[in-house]
Design a protein around this motif. Sequence first.
Motif, PDB file in Angstrom:
ATOM      1  N   HIS A 248       0.816  -1.211   0.000  1.00 54.01           N
ATOM      2  CA  HIS A 248       0.000   0.000   0.000  1.00 54.01           C
ATOM      3  C   HIS A 248       0.851   1.262   0.000  1.00 54.01           C
ATOM      4  O   HIS A 248       0.361   2.338   0.340  1.00 54.01           O
ATOM      5  CB  HIS A 248      -1.007  -0.031   1.157  1.00 54.01           C
ATOM      6  CG  HIS A 248      -1.985  -1.148   0.980  1.00 54.01           C
ATOM      7  ND1 HIS A 248      -3.058  -1.058   0.117  1.00 54.01           N
ATOM      8  CD2 HIS A 248      -2.009  -2.405   1.483  1.00 54.01           C
ATOM      9  CE1 HIS A 248      -3.713  -2.213   0.115  1.00 54.01           C
ATOM     10  NE2 HIS A 248      -3.093  -3.047   0.938  1.00 54.01           N
ATOM     11  N   CYS A 258      -7.502   2.409  -4.353  1.00 49.33           N
ATOM     12  CA  CYS A 258      -7.237   1.094  -3.768  1.00 49.33           C
ATOM     13  C   CYS A 258      -8.335   0.785  -2.740  1.00 49.33           C
ATOM     14  O   CYS A 258      -9.002   1.693  -2.242  1.00 49.33           O
ATOM     15  CB  CYS A 258      -5.872   1.124  -3.094  1.00 49.33           C
ATOM     16  SG  CYS A 258      -5.402  -0.396  -2.267  1.00 49.33           S
ATOM     17  N   CYS A 260      -7.899   0.138   0.152  1.00 49.61           N
ATOM     18  CA  CYS A 260      -7.520   0.750   1.434  1.00 49.61           C
ATOM     19  C   CYS A 260      -7.963   2.202   1.526  1.00 49.61           C
ATOM     20  O   CYS A 260      -7.883   2.808   2.591  1.00 49.61           O
ATOM     21  CB  CYS A 260      -6.014   0.633   1.651  1.00 49.61           C
ATOM     22  SG  CYS A 260      -5.053   1.781   0.661  1.00 49.61           S
ATOM     23  N   GLN A 262      -6.630   4.742  -0.327  1.00 45.79           N
ATOM     24  CA  GLN A 262      -5.661   5.608  -0.997  1.00 45.79           C
ATOM     25  C   GLN A 262      -5.781   5.424  -2.515  1.00 45.79           C
ATOM     26  O   GLN A 262      -6.500   4.566  -3.000  1.00 45.79           O
ATOM     27  CB  GLN A 262      -4.242   5.234  -0.575  1.00 45.79           C
ATOM     28  CG  GLN A 262      -3.953   5.308   0.899  1.00 45.79           C
ATOM     29  CD  GLN A 262      -2.470   5.081   1.170  1.00 45.79           C
ATOM     30  OE1 GLN A 262      -1.763   5.984   1.566  1.00 45.79           O
ATOM     31  NE2 GLN A 262      -1.998   3.866   0.910  1.00 45.79           N
ATOM     32  N   CYS A 265      -1.853   2.698  -5.001  1.00 46.17           N
ATOM     33  CA  CYS A 265      -1.023   1.782  -4.204  1.00 46.17           C
ATOM     34  C   CYS A 265      -0.302   0.780  -5.115  1.00 46.17           C
ATOM     35  O   CYS A 265      -0.810   0.420  -6.183  1.00 46.17           O
ATOM     36  CB  CYS A 265      -1.880   0.990  -3.223  1.00 46.17           C
ATOM     37  SG  CYS A 265      -2.572   2.002  -1.918  1.00 46.17           S
TER      38      CYS A 265
HETATM   39 ZN   LIG Z   1      -3.880   0.532  -0.753  1.00 46.67          ZN
END
Ligand SMILES: [Zn+2]
Length: 401
Positions: A248, A258, A260, A262, A265
């Motif tokens: 990440h 992503c 996550c 963000q 990544c």
């Molecule tokens: Zn990520």
Amino acid sequence: MTSLASADIRRHNLALVATRLAEVGTASRSDLADATGLARGSVTALVRQLEADGLVRETALVAAEGKGRPRTMLELSGDHLAILTLLIDADHASAVASTLGGERLTRVERRHGRPMGDPARVLDIAAEAFDAALGELGDREVADASVVVWAPVGGDPAVVLADTDLGWGTVDLVALLADRSPRFAALASAGRVRLLADTQVAALAEHAAAGRPSELVYLKSDSGIGGAVVVDGTPVDGSHHLAGALGHLPVVPGGVRCECGQHGCLVTVAGPDVLLERAGLAELARDEGLTVALDEFVRRIRAGEPAAVDAWDAGAAELARTLQIVTLTVDPAIIVVGGYLAALADDLGERLAKIQPGLEGAFLTAPQVVGSRLGRDAALLGAEQTAVARLLADPAALSPA
Ligand SMILES: [Zn+2]
């Protein structure tokens, strides 16, 4: 006061002797005295205690060198004990039982088929694998049960923080397993269960296998992309248990979003799902699982198959650039790559050396990139090693009830 202190010293010395024996495999009483700095008489008494508890046994007589009597060699036994490791990756749940000495007793593997965002279904299968392995242990008592997940772990009690491979948010995995397996629940309430992140324990095992360098970076890809940074023999955990989450690192400015949260990544441009899709292997991954598809990916790269080579070129460029960034963050002696990347370590090392020719005026050159020495079992071995180390730190707690 005096008796408490001497009990503590005795416990400490038992741990010294047992840990030394685990390190070397076999040793005589005088070897142990030399290695631990304890008096020969103390070692004899400590060994007597460990033998009485079933943790140490005599093996063979070894002829003395020069003058002196033949020496009796000792090894760890612990025949009444087992350590159990439950591994839950993106394809499978595997329960592995071993002796304290590392001998495999049983391995039960079940495919869960990656039902995204559905921890309950994965844990139904994981609990079944766990119980099946327990059922094969006979009278052996489980001294330690580790659950290893391919995701970051943190909190007290420890929970899975987020598993992007399986589409999980925060999951109290120990509680969910305890709901499904009464025997797991009993071990958990006895304080014998630990929840571990695969990269942390895999990196520890690789660190030991690499001769314990001062700094080591571990990068692996099998489901997503994970990593760990080992400094002074310990994986860096981080304020939020996210240190070393190399998948990440946001390497593409303004890249795709992503899971996550963000953008850009590493895993969005070099993750297995992305590369397998580009190589035309997504269907194989769906039908046979990621492990089979990644093996085929490596085979096709080596055979020069154009779609696989193109996919790898694109992904490897991002992986190498990430390693370049990490090199100056950590300045590691060695970079170990695991998962399917182990087979491509030389290629990654060449790419890194090309873009990291060294800093002007500094001695830094691209660190060596080596493939995992332990392969797919790195996390399992790391979990077992930490379990044994933890148990031998207080061998008195292992004596039969
Ligand atoms: Zn990520």
